[in-house]
Motif scaffolding. Sequence first.
Motif, PDB file in Angstrom:
ATOM      1  N   UNK A   1       0.794  -1.224   0.000  1.00  0.00           N
ATOM      2  CA  UNK A   1       0.000   0.000   0.000  1.00  0.00           C
ATOM      3  C   UNK A   1       0.832   1.282   0.000  1.00  0.00           C
ATOM      4  N   UNK A   2       2.096   1.200  -0.322  1.00  0.00           N
ATOM      5  CA  UNK A   2       2.950   2.386  -0.244  1.00  0.00           C
ATOM      6  C   UNK A   2       2.635   3.439  -1.296  1.00  0.00           C
ATOM      7  N   UNK A   3       2.112   3.022  -2.437  1.00  0.00           N
ATOM      8  CA  UNK A   3       1.808   3.956  -3.517  1.00  0.00           C
ATOM      9  C   UNK A   3       0.423   3.661  -4.072  1.00  0.00           C
ATOM     10  N   UNK A   4      -0.085   4.606  -4.860  1.00  0.00           N
ATOM     11  CA  UNK A   4      -1.404   4.442  -5.465  1.00  0.00           C
ATOM     12  C   UNK A   4      -1.458   3.208  -6.359  1.00  0.00           C
ATOM     13  N   UNK A   5      -0.337   2.905  -7.018  1.00  0.00           N
ATOM     14  CA  UNK A   5      -0.296   1.745  -7.901  1.00  0.00           C
ATOM     15  C   UNK A   5       0.017   0.453  -7.149  1.00  0.00           C
TER      16      UNK A   5
ATOM     17  N   UNK B   1      11.031   1.660  -5.820  1.00  0.00           N
ATOM     18  CA  UNK B   1      11.107   1.289  -7.235  1.00  0.00           C
ATOM     19  C   UNK B   1      10.192   2.183  -8.060  1.00  0.00           C
ATOM     20  N   UNK B   2       9.061   2.599  -7.506  1.00  0.00           N
ATOM     21  CA  UNK B   2       8.150   3.484  -8.222  1.00  0.00           C
ATOM     22  C   UNK B   2       8.828   4.809  -8.560  1.00  0.00           C
ATOM     23  N   UNK B   3       9.488   5.419  -7.588  1.00  0.00           N
ATOM     24  CA  UNK B   3      10.178   6.683  -7.830  1.00  0.00           C
ATOM     25  C   UNK B   3      11.372   6.503  -8.766  1.00  0.00           C
TER      26      UNK B   3
ATOM     27  N   UNK C   1      -4.938  -7.888   2.800  1.00  0.00           N
ATOM     28  CA  UNK C   1      -3.611  -7.672   3.380  1.00  0.00           C
ATOM     29  C   UNK C   1      -3.122  -6.306   2.923  1.00  0.00           C
ATOM     30  N   UNK C   2      -2.230  -5.710   3.702  1.00  0.00           N
ATOM     31  CA  UNK C   2      -1.604  -4.448   3.285  1.00  0.00           C
ATOM     32  C   UNK C   2      -0.317  -4.702   2.506  1.00  0.00           C
ATOM     33  N   UNK C   3       0.216  -5.889   2.629  1.00  0.00           N
ATOM     34  CA  UNK C   3       1.408  -6.310   1.902  1.00  0.00           C
ATOM     35  C   UNK C   3       1.225  -7.785   1.575  1.00  0.00           C
ATOM     36  N   UNK C   4       1.476  -8.156   0.325  1.00  0.00           N
ATOM     37  CA  UNK C   4       1.162  -9.518  -0.098  1.00  0.00           C
ATOM     38  C   UNK C   4       2.230 -10.007  -1.058  1.00  0.00           C
ATOM     39  N   UNK C   5       2.859 -11.102  -0.713  1.00  0.00           N
ATOM     40  CA  UNK C   5       3.869 -11.734  -1.551  1.00  0.00           C
ATOM     41  C   UNK C   5       3.432 -13.164  -1.835  1.00  0.00           C
ATOM     42  N   UNK C   6       3.504 -13.559  -3.095  1.00  0.00           N
ATOM     43  CA  UNK C   6       3.097 -14.911  -3.470  1.00  0.00           C
ATOM     44  C   UNK C   6       4.177 -15.557  -4.318  1.00  0.00           C
ATOM     45  N   UNK C   7       4.423 -16.836  -4.054  1.00  0.00           N
ATOM     46  CA  UNK C   7       5.294 -17.645  -4.894  1.00  0.00           C
ATOM     47  C   UNK C   7       4.489 -18.797  -5.457  1.00  0.00           C
ATOM     48  N   UNK C   8       4.669 -19.063  -6.771  1.00  0.00           N
ATOM     49  CA  UNK C   8       4.149 -20.299  -7.359  1.00  0.00           C
ATOM     50  C   UNK C   8       5.323 -21.019  -8.007  1.00  0.00           C
ATOM     51  N   UNK C   9       5.217 -22.340  -8.112  1.00  0.00           N
ATOM     52  CA  UNK C   9       6.279 -23.137  -8.732  1.00  0.00           C
ATOM     53  C   UNK C   9       5.662 -24.139  -9.689  1.00  0.00           C
ATOM     54  N   UNK C  10       6.397 -24.443 -10.762  1.00  0.00           N
ATOM     55  CA  UNK C  10       5.894 -25.337 -11.807  1.00  0.00           C
ATOM     56  C   UNK C  10       6.912 -26.419 -12.127  1.00  0.00           C
TER      57      UNK C  10
ATOM     58  N   UNK D   1       6.727   4.873   4.958  1.00  0.00           N
ATOM     59  CA  UNK D   1       7.747   5.700   4.306  1.00  0.00           C
ATOM     60  C   UNK D   1       7.670   7.114   4.870  1.00  0.00           C
ATOM     61  N   UNK D   2       8.802   7.627   5.360  1.00  0.00           N
ATOM     62  CA  UNK D   2       8.831   8.944   5.999  1.00  0.00           C
ATOM     63  C   UNK D   2       9.455  10.016   5.112  1.00  0.00           C
ATOM     64  N   UNK D   3      10.542   9.679   4.427  1.00  0.00           N
ATOM     65  CA  UNK D   3      11.254  10.686   3.647  1.00  0.00           C
ATOM     66  C   UNK D   3      12.184  10.004   2.644  1.00  0.00           C
TER      67      UNK D   3
END
Length: 386
Positions: A134-138, A144-146, A297-306, A183-185
């Motif tokens: 949720x750090x940025x609108x996107x 990385x966005x900046x 969730x406010x932060x979400x990380x997912x791993x998939x494997x094939x 994020x503060x500054x």
Amino acid sequence: MKKFFTSESVTEGHPDKVCDNISDGILDAILTLDPTARAAIECSAAFDTLLIMGEVTTTAEVDYEAKAREIIQKIGYDFGTFAYDKCKIIVAIHSQSPDIAMGVNASVEKKAGGDEADQIGAGDQGMMFGYACRETEELMPLTISLSHKLAKRLTDVRKSGLLTYLRPDGKTQVTVEYDGHVAKRVDTVVVSTQHDAVVSQQQIRADMKKYVIDEIIPAELMDENTKIFVNPTGRFEIGGPEGDSGLTGRKIVVDTYGGRCAHGGGAFSGKDSTKVDRSAAYYCRYIAKNMVAAGLADEFEIQVAYAIGVANPVSIFVDSHGTGKLADDKLVEIVKKEFDLRPYSIIQSLGLRQPIFAATAAYGHFGREGFAWEKTDKAESLKKYL
């Protein structure tokens, strides 16, 4: 708790990104004529030579050399040893191995009598990750966005003619100070840009601050302690493949989340959508973004494997970094129920047979408008799990 995190980006004229752009530009040219083509196109560039290599299985007839020269010219290399009309180009393309193709053409599940979505097996083994926060609108990490926006702005002021002394190669980097997860500054900004010989470093620094940094970094995130470095070596006249070699797929962290989450190691550019390195990574971003947008969730990380030739992933892992409204094992169950991770379904869902990949080759594959994997069209229905 105070902590610092850094991400970087590079412009389309960076030697690695030159290669990514050529790989994806050729891929799009092929897909325009043959949407079901198989391709894994890689490039290597150094000094005055470009090597186009890899595997392509298609009915399309594409002039690889001509397409590469067109892309090099569009990027801006009309000078030096790697000029679009002077560089040497070697093409070493072959068709996909039949040993691999037999697993992609019909998955293990399809051979056992599965449904339509089982018709394509994963093009390789491996693991892919997706992330959102949720750090940025996107819903991307701020660093990385900046960094991407700075790199894109650097290219825009060059191509628009605002700063005529700029050349195509460039890099950006942003360090953000956090208080816990907030994020503060902005602590540090680094901009390195290729330039011609007639401009002073003093002018470059002033112009980068005025026309690039101040246009992108929000004023409220900058303070008197923010450090700004512009061309720290003091000169950057020789750049691109003339200054350093380039390879397709070498900027995989720049392409994804700036180091904020794990990476499976697979590159994207030049690969058609049967390669789960690309398609499943895109779909994982789609899953993560929708789960965060839904408020699960406010932060979400997912791993998939094939496994190669198998349609269904062999594992699904979720880490909500303590922000989940439900336990992570429950979030995994939601993913399994709501999202079809078989390659054929991913391709159909995201429209990955279309020639859309050249636009992804620089400034990040995620957090940008116009791509199907950035839609949050499932977020509303996912709220039922709250």
